[in-house]
Design a protein around this motif. Structure first.
Motif, PDB file in Angstrom:
ATOM      1  N   ASN A 118       0.860  -1.185   0.000  1.00 27.81           N
ATOM      2  CA  ASN A 118       0.000   0.000   0.000  1.00 27.81           C
ATOM      3  C   ASN A 118       0.893   1.231   0.000  1.00 27.81           C
ATOM      4  O   ASN A 118       2.104   1.128   0.257  1.00 27.81           O
ATOM      5  CB  ASN A 118      -0.961  -0.016   1.202  1.00 27.81           C
ATOM      6  CG  ASN A 118      -0.235  -0.025   2.533  1.00 27.81           C
ATOM      7  OD1 ASN A 118       0.395   0.953   2.922  1.00 27.81           O
ATOM      8  ND2 ASN A 118      -0.326  -1.150   3.255  1.00 27.81           N
TER       9      ASN A 118
ATOM     10  N   GLU B  81       1.441   3.437   2.067  1.00 28.90           N
ATOM     11  CA  GLU B  81       1.956   3.856   3.363  1.00 28.90           C
ATOM     12  C   GLU B  81       3.031   2.927   3.916  1.00 28.90           C
ATOM     13  O   GLU B  81       3.675   3.261   4.907  1.00 28.90           O
ATOM     14  CB  GLU B  81       0.799   3.945   4.373  1.00 28.90           C
ATOM     15  CG  GLU B  81      -0.301   4.906   3.956  1.00 28.90           C
ATOM     16  CD  GLU B  81      -1.518   4.806   4.859  1.00 28.90           C
ATOM     17  OE1 GLU B  81      -1.500   3.950   5.766  1.00 28.90           O
ATOM     18  OE2 GLU B  81      -2.477   5.571   4.644  1.00 28.90           O
TER      19      GLU B  81
ATOM     20  N   PHE C   5       5.136  -4.199   6.228  1.00 33.33           N
ATOM     21  CA  PHE C   5       3.858  -4.914   6.164  1.00 33.33           C
ATOM     22  C   PHE C   5       3.996  -6.327   6.704  1.00 33.33           C
ATOM     23  O   PHE C   5       3.216  -6.769   7.559  1.00 33.33           O
ATOM     24  CB  PHE C   5       3.370  -4.932   4.717  1.00 33.33           C
ATOM     25  CG  PHE C   5       2.123  -5.745   4.492  1.00 33.33           C
ATOM     26  CD1 PHE C   5       0.880  -5.242   4.840  1.00 33.33           C
ATOM     27  CD2 PHE C   5       2.197  -7.012   3.934  1.00 33.33           C
ATOM     28  CE1 PHE C   5      -0.276  -5.993   4.629  1.00 33.33           C
ATOM     29  CE2 PHE C   5       1.049  -7.765   3.715  1.00 33.33           C
ATOM     30  CZ  PHE C   5      -0.185  -7.246   4.069  1.00 33.33           C
TER      31      PHE C   5
ATOM     32  N   ALA D  52      -5.341  -8.873   6.986  1.00 37.01           N
ATOM     33  CA  ALA D  52      -5.094  -7.720   6.128  1.00 37.01           C
ATOM     34  C   ALA D  52      -6.303  -7.532   5.231  1.00 37.01           C
ATOM     35  O   ALA D  52      -6.824  -8.503   4.662  1.00 37.01           O
ATOM     36  CB  ALA D  52      -3.834  -7.914   5.282  1.00 37.01           C
TER      37      ALA D  52
ATOM     38  N   TYR E  20      -3.935  -3.811   3.497  1.00 43.23           N
ATOM     39  CA  TYR E  20      -3.750  -3.021   4.707  1.00 43.23           C
ATOM     40  C   TYR E  20      -3.894  -3.927   5.933  1.00 43.23           C
ATOM     41  O   TYR E  20      -4.873  -4.686   6.031  1.00 43.23           O
ATOM     42  CB  TYR E  20      -4.788  -1.901   4.800  1.00 43.23           C
ATOM     43  CG  TYR E  20      -4.530  -0.744   3.862  1.00 43.23           C
ATOM     44  CD1 TYR E  20      -3.739   0.336   4.263  1.00 43.23           C
ATOM     45  CD2 TYR E  20      -5.080  -0.720   2.589  1.00 43.23           C
ATOM     46  CE1 TYR E  20      -3.507   1.406   3.406  1.00 43.23           C
ATOM     47  CE2 TYR E  20      -4.847   0.345   1.724  1.00 43.23           C
ATOM     48  CZ  TYR E  20      -4.064   1.403   2.148  1.00 43.23           C
ATOM     49  OH  TYR E  20      -3.825   2.462   1.301  1.00 43.23           O
TER      50      TYR E  20
END
Length: 417
Positions: free
Chosen positions: A91, A93, A99, A115, A129
């Motif tokens: 993602n 971010e 992650f 996620a 996410y």
């Protein structure tokens, strides 16, 4: 009735597997008097070290998407949409390392990692996410389909606001489950081993309190006569010789003597208790003690073998768990699959690697470029023999041994001439 409403039109007889209700009985105070949860356990140095070693170890491994070709060989599918998400950034971010480190941290503490899968209008995966596992409930609808209930931004889980709950379907969640009893949800290693972790936390707390008191036990004031007001004498002694004045010189009057009490042997062994609990927690996560700073039983000859065993018996099962969950939930059926590359961790010292390469090269199952790729070196051009496979000249099939002997003998007719 729509498909969505039919999915969640449950009744009292519908099967259910609720994570929070299943795990709630496992947490709380331990026999050592410590309240152990996933977050308080991370304040213990051994737990923190084990989680960090495993999370960083898995996050640092290269993760590639592969495709099987028509000839059965595999090749990296760098053009696949998931390749960039898994290898570089799931993602905007997060990097792939952060992650995977976050999800692995959730797996080790809560026993589950979740996620959210973000898809576009055509169903293609665009982002992943992380979701907090302590806010997730896993349930089964009346028709047997799994669905996930996620609670956003709450302080008290039991007093959560229903309007803050989000229901996600099974194709909207990547769920990696740890060891469990039903194959649906994993159980928290912290909850299962709360008494062992609580004992370690209690020993640490005892040591902190002990040294807070200057590691000095109490004592006894002996007076030759009967003391009319012993409480006043005790307070007077503490006011003069405790706290900041604990190293002051005492002047005893009226024939008094001071006898310092020794530390009871059972209490003096708390350091040994802490060392034992270090091994106990390392055993829970199956981490070699030398990786979390305990080198007491490590030697130059066995530390490399322990590191290799860590990759084979600890890290590799986690890799398989990740790979199969991603293959099943993100890639589905087909000729694409993901795989972690642990070759770099499995390499031994330089001499051992060179001997292994020599054996593979001489027996024809490694080419020069195969070896150079394992050592992160540039390839030799194919026209210069970089892709050639060689074997020793004296190694022939047994059925050809006689033919080779005949071909090496001089022609008898030529000898007669």
């Amino acid at each position: 009735m729509s498909l969505f409403s039919n999915l969640f039109h449950t009744n009292k007889a519908s099967p259910k597997n609720n994570l929070s209700s299943t795990m709630s009985f496992l947490f709380g105070s331990t026999t050592a008097g410590q309240n152990v949860t996933e977050r308080t356990a991370m304040q213990n140095t051994a737990v923190y070290a084990c989680v960090r070693v495993l999370a960083e170890g898995l996050a640092g491994l290269p993760l590639h998407v592969y495709q099987y070709g028509e000839d059965g060989n595999k090749k990296r599918a760098i053009d696949h949409p998931l390749y960039f998400l898994l290898h570089d950034a799931p993602n905007p971010e997060m990097t792939s390392f952060i992650f995977r480190e976050t999800l692995m941290n959730h797996l080790l503490l809560w026993g589950n990692a979740y996620a959210q899968i973000i898809r576009d209008g055509q169903g293609n995966i665009k982002a992943l996410y992380p979701l907090m596992p302590d806010r997730m409930d896993v349930n089964r609808a009346a028709n047997g389909e799994l669905y996930y209930t996620y609670t956003r931004n709450y302080d008290d889980y039991q007093a959560k606001n229903k309007s803050q709950q989000v229901i996600l379907l099974s194709n909207e969640v990547l769920h990696i489950a740890g060891l469990g009893f039903d194959g649906l949800i994993g159980y928290s290693p912290i909850a299962m081993a709360k008494n062992a972790i609580g004992l370690s936390m209690a020993a640490e707390q005892y040591g902190s309190t002990f040294f807070k008191n200057d590691a000095t036990p109490g004592g006894v004031l002996e007076h030759p006569n009967i003391v009319k007001d012993p409480e006043r004498l005790r307070k007077s002694w503490q006011a003069q010789f405790s706290g900041a004045n604990n190293h002051s010189v005492a002047v005893l009057e009226e024939g008094m003597t001071f006898h310092q009490l020794s530390i009871p042997p059972d209490q003096a062994q708390f350091l040994d208790t802490r060392k034992f609990q270090l091994d106990e927690i390392a055993r829970i996560f199956r981490v070699p003690p030398h990786l979390i700073g305990d080198l007491e039983r490590s030697t130059f000859s066995n530390i490399e073998q322990q590191s290799l065993e860590f990759v084979k018996y600890t890290l590799n099962p986690w890799c398989v768990r990740w790979e199969q969950a991603i293959n099943q939930q993100l890639l589905g059926a087909g000729n694409y699959f993901v795989k972690f590359n642990v070759d770099g961790l499995m390499r031994g010292d330089y001499e051992s690697r060179m001997n292994g390469y020599a054996i593979g090269r001489q027996n024809g199952w490694l080419s020069a470029n195969d070896i150079r790729e394992l050592e992160d070196l540039n390839k030799i051009p194919a026209d210069q023999g970089g892709d050639d496979y060689l074997v020793n000249g004296n190694m022939l099939p047994l059925k050809q041994a006689g033919n080779f002997y005949k071909n090496t003998q001089p022609n008898e007719s030529e000898d007669d001439n």
